[in-house]
Design a protein around this motif. Structure first.
Motif, short mmCIF file in Angstrom:
data_model
loop_
_atom_site.label_atom_id
_atom_site.label_comp_id
_atom_site.label_asym_id
_atom_site.label_seq_id
_atom_site.Cartn_x
_atom_site.Cartn_y
_atom_site.Cartn_z
N ASN A 111 -7.11 16.99 -14.52
CA ASN A 111 -6.22 15.96 -14.00
C ASN A 111 -6.07 14.85 -15.02
OD1 ASN A 111 -5.46 13.82 -11.64
ND2 ASN A 111 -7.20 13.05 -12.84
N GLU A 112 -4.87 14.30 -15.09
CA GLU A 112 -4.65 13.07 -15.85
C GLU A 112 -4.15 12.02 -14.88
OE1 GLU A 112 -3.50 11.50 -20.18
OE2 GLU A 112 -2.76 13.48 -19.62
N SER A 113 -4.87 10.89 -14.83
CA SER A 113 -4.65 9.92 -13.76
C SER A 113 -4.34 8.54 -14.32
CB SER A 113 -5.92 9.84 -12.89
OG SER A 113 -5.84 8.80 -11.96
N HIS A 114 -3.38 7.86 -13.67
CA HIS A 114 -3.05 6.47 -13.98
C HIS A 114 -3.11 5.66 -12.69
CE1 HIS A 114 -1.31 7.39 -18.03
NE2 HIS A 114 -1.03 8.55 -17.45
N TYR A 115 -3.88 4.58 -12.69
CA TYR A 115 -3.94 3.67 -11.55
C TYR A 115 -3.39 2.30 -11.95
CZ TYR A 115 -6.96 5.98 -8.05
OH TYR A 115 -7.47 6.79 -7.07
N PHE A 116 -2.76 1.64 -10.99
CA PHE A 116 -2.27 0.27 -11.17
C PHE A 116 -2.54 -0.50 -9.88
CE2 PHE A 116 0.20 3.02 -13.89
CZ PHE A 116 0.37 2.30 -15.07
N ASP A 117 -3.48 -1.46 -9.92
CA ASP A 117 -3.80 -2.30 -8.76
C ASP A 117 -3.19 -3.68 -8.93
OD1 ASP A 117 -6.99 -0.96 -9.21
OD2 ASP A 117 -5.73 -0.44 -7.51
N PHE A 118 -2.93 -4.34 -7.82
CA PHE A 118 -2.48 -5.72 -7.88
C PHE A 118 -2.80 -6.43 -6.56
CE2 PHE A 118 1.02 -3.06 -6.45
CZ PHE A 118 1.57 -3.74 -5.36
N VAL A 119 -3.08 -7.72 -6.66
CA VAL A 119 -3.31 -8.55 -5.48
C VAL A 119 -2.94 -9.99 -5.84
CG1 VAL A 119 -5.75 -8.87 -6.04
CG2 VAL A 119 -4.97 -9.22 -3.70
N SER A 120 -2.31 -10.69 -4.92
CA SER A 120 -1.97 -12.09 -5.16
C SER A 120 -3.24 -12.93 -5.19
CB SER A 120 -1.02 -12.60 -4.07
OG SER A 120 -1.61 -12.49 -2.79
N ALA A 121 -3.18 -14.08 -5.84
CA ALA A 121 -4.37 -14.92 -5.98
C ALA A 121 -4.91 -15.38 -4.63
CB ALA A 121 -4.04 -16.13 -6.86
N GLY A 123 -4.79 -13.55 -1.89
CA GLY A 123 -5.21 -12.40 -1.12
C GLY A 123 -4.32 -12.05 0.05
N ASP A 124 -3.12 -12.59 0.09
CA ASP A 124 -2.22 -12.30 1.21
C ASP A 124 -1.40 -11.03 1.00
OD1 ASP A 124 -3.05 -14.51 2.61
OD2 ASP A 124 -1.36 -15.77 2.04
N LEU A 125 -1.25 -10.58 -0.25
CA LEU A 125 -0.39 -9.44 -0.55
C LEU A 125 -0.99 -8.66 -1.71
CD1 LEU A 125 2.44 -8.03 -0.16
CD2 LEU A 125 3.29 -9.59 -1.94
N GLY A 126 -0.99 -7.35 -1.60
CA GLY A 126 -1.51 -6.52 -2.68
C GLY A 126 -1.07 -5.08 -2.52
N GLY A 127 -1.46 -4.27 -3.50
CA GLY A 127 -1.09 -2.87 -3.44
C GLY A 127 -1.64 -2.12 -4.63
N TYR A 128 -1.28 -0.85 -4.69
CA TYR A 128 -1.65 -0.04 -5.84
C TYR A 128 -0.68 1.13 -5.97
CZ TYR A 128 -4.04 3.34 -2.70
OH TYR A 128 -4.35 4.25 -1.72
N VAL A 129 -0.61 1.63 -7.19
CA VAL A 129 0.19 2.81 -7.51
C VAL A 129 -0.72 3.77 -8.26
CG1 VAL A 129 2.16 3.71 -8.82
CG2 VAL A 129 2.35 1.51 -7.61
N ARG A 130 -0.68 5.06 -7.93
CA ARG A 130 -1.44 6.05 -8.68
C ARG A 130 -0.58 7.27 -8.93
NH1 ARG A 130 -4.45 10.95 -7.92
NH2 ARG A 130 -5.87 11.19 -9.66
N LEU A 131 -0.66 7.77 -10.16
CA LEU A 131 -0.06 9.05 -10.54
C LEU A 131 -1.18 9.96 -11.02
CD1 LEU A 131 2.34 10.93 -11.21
CD2 LEU A 131 2.41 9.83 -13.47
N GLY A 132 -1.31 11.11 -10.39
CA GLY A 132 -2.27 12.12 -10.82
C GLY A 132 -1.54 13.40 -11.20
N TRP A 176 0.99 8.15 -5.32
CA TRP A 176 0.70 7.24 -4.22
C TRP A 176 1.20 5.84 -4.59
CZ3 TRP A 176 -5.28 8.22 -4.58
CH2 TRP A 176 -5.55 9.59 -4.36
N ALA A 177 1.74 5.15 -3.62
CA ALA A 177 2.08 3.73 -3.79
C ALA A 177 1.94 3.07 -2.43
CB ALA A 177 3.50 3.58 -4.32
N CYS A 178 1.38 1.87 -2.42
CA CYS A 178 1.23 1.19 -1.15
C CYS A 178 1.36 -0.31 -1.35
CB CYS A 178 -0.12 1.51 -0.50
SG CYS A 178 -1.49 0.60 -1.23
N LEU A 179 1.71 -0.97 -0.28
CA LEU A 179 1.79 -2.43 -0.24
C LEU A 179 1.15 -2.85 1.07
CD1 LEU A 179 3.02 -4.87 -1.82
CD2 LEU A 179 4.98 -4.70 -0.25
#
Length: 295
Positions: free
Chosen positions: A28-38, A40-49, A60-63
């Motif tokens: 597998n080759e995997s890329h993750y991207f996380d994010f969250v506002s300072a 903590g009210d909004l965040g999410g992540y994106v992953r490609l495997g 995967w992508a979520c908010l």
């Protein structure tokens, strides 16, 4: 930019590119991207495997929001993308992942119903290479738009390649940023042996540094994580989930693993607070066989 390479493989700018697949079915080759506002009210992540020998990609992508809102795209049968910048297309969505400057900046664009992102991850403090597997983590500052509205926050991105068997090994992974600007990261897996776990710290305005002696423990409410304690030398940080964005994973043979991932609040023993993401991977039999190292 500081690069901390704990592994026996040379980490370089070329590693931002795709790697030659191994012959194993679960390579597998995997890329993750996380994010969250300072706040903590909004965040999410994106992953490609990418699973070239399984002839598919996972996307995967979520908010999530503090008040329990969740919008997600979960596609476990996406076609393998081609080209130097992966373009992933599936039912009702299109995403582009690109490295604009190796090890320094990366960008994710996603167009999906109720979930539109155009975000850039800019390296904060340096790059950390694992010793256990070809993988590197990058703490980041994140800017761009979500649903057309400006966004500013913090998180991590990571890139790994090799065999990943989701159905045999449990692990904890946690990454956060405190209000004073400190980035924290720790990972612990149940491999049946004591190992120096991948962990790092970035002091406010400083450079990334390896932290030896990391450990963690988790209290559960049923199967759902309720609280995790991250122990870094000199400081203890308590992590509490705010909003979950879990994924269920099915192997080629039909085995099922659960992946409860959550946007979390972080609080150190000296009262500093912050936010980030934590995952507690649960393969089949994670309780019955004592596989999980965190209870």
């Amino acid at each position: 930019m500081r690069i901390v390479n704990m592994g026996g493989w040379p980490l370089s700018h070329e590693d931002e590119q795709a790697h030659e697949p191994g012959g194993e079915p679960l390579w597998n080759e995997s890329h993750y991207f996380d994010f969250v506002s300072a706040d903590g009210d909004l965040g999410g992540y994106v992953r490609l495997g990418l699973y070239p020998n399984w002839k598919r990609a996972w996307f995967w992508a979520c908010l999530v929001t503090r008040d329990g809102g969740l919008v997600a795209v979960t596609d476990h049968e996406a076609p393998l993308p081609g080209g130097p910048e992966p373009v992933i297309e599936g039912p009702g969505y299109e995403a582009t992942l690109s490295t604009t400057e190796p090890l320094s900046t990366a960008r994710v664009r996603l167009d999906a119903p109720d979930l539109a992102l155009d975000l850039e991850w800019r390296t904060a403090g340096g790059v950390y290479g694992y010793s256990l597997t070809p993988r590197y983590e990058i703490p980041c500052e994140i800017t761009g738009t979500i649903g057309g509205a400006p966004f500013h926050g913090y998180g991590e991105r990571d890139h790994s390649w090799g065999v990943r068997d989701w159905w045999s090994i449990s692990w904890l992974w946690s990454s956060g940023r405190l209000e004073d600007g400190t980035h924290l990261h720790g990972m612990q897996a149940n491999l049946g042996m004591a190992l120096p776990w991948p962990a790092f710290r970035v002091p406010p305005g400083g450079e990334i540094e390896h932290v030896a002696g990391f450990s963690a423990s988790t209290a559960f409410d049923g199967d759902r994580p309720a609280e995790t304690v991250l122990r870094f030398p000199g400081t203890t940080t308590t992590v509490r989930p705010i909003a979950f964005a879990p994924v269920t994973l099915t192997s080629p043979e039909g085995a099922v693993a659960e992946f409860p991932r959550a946007m979390c609040e972080f609080e150190t023993e000296d009262g500093r607070r912050g936010h980030g993401w934590t995952e507690w991977h649960q393969p089949p039999g994670w309780r019955e066989h004592g596989w999980h190292p965190l209870t």
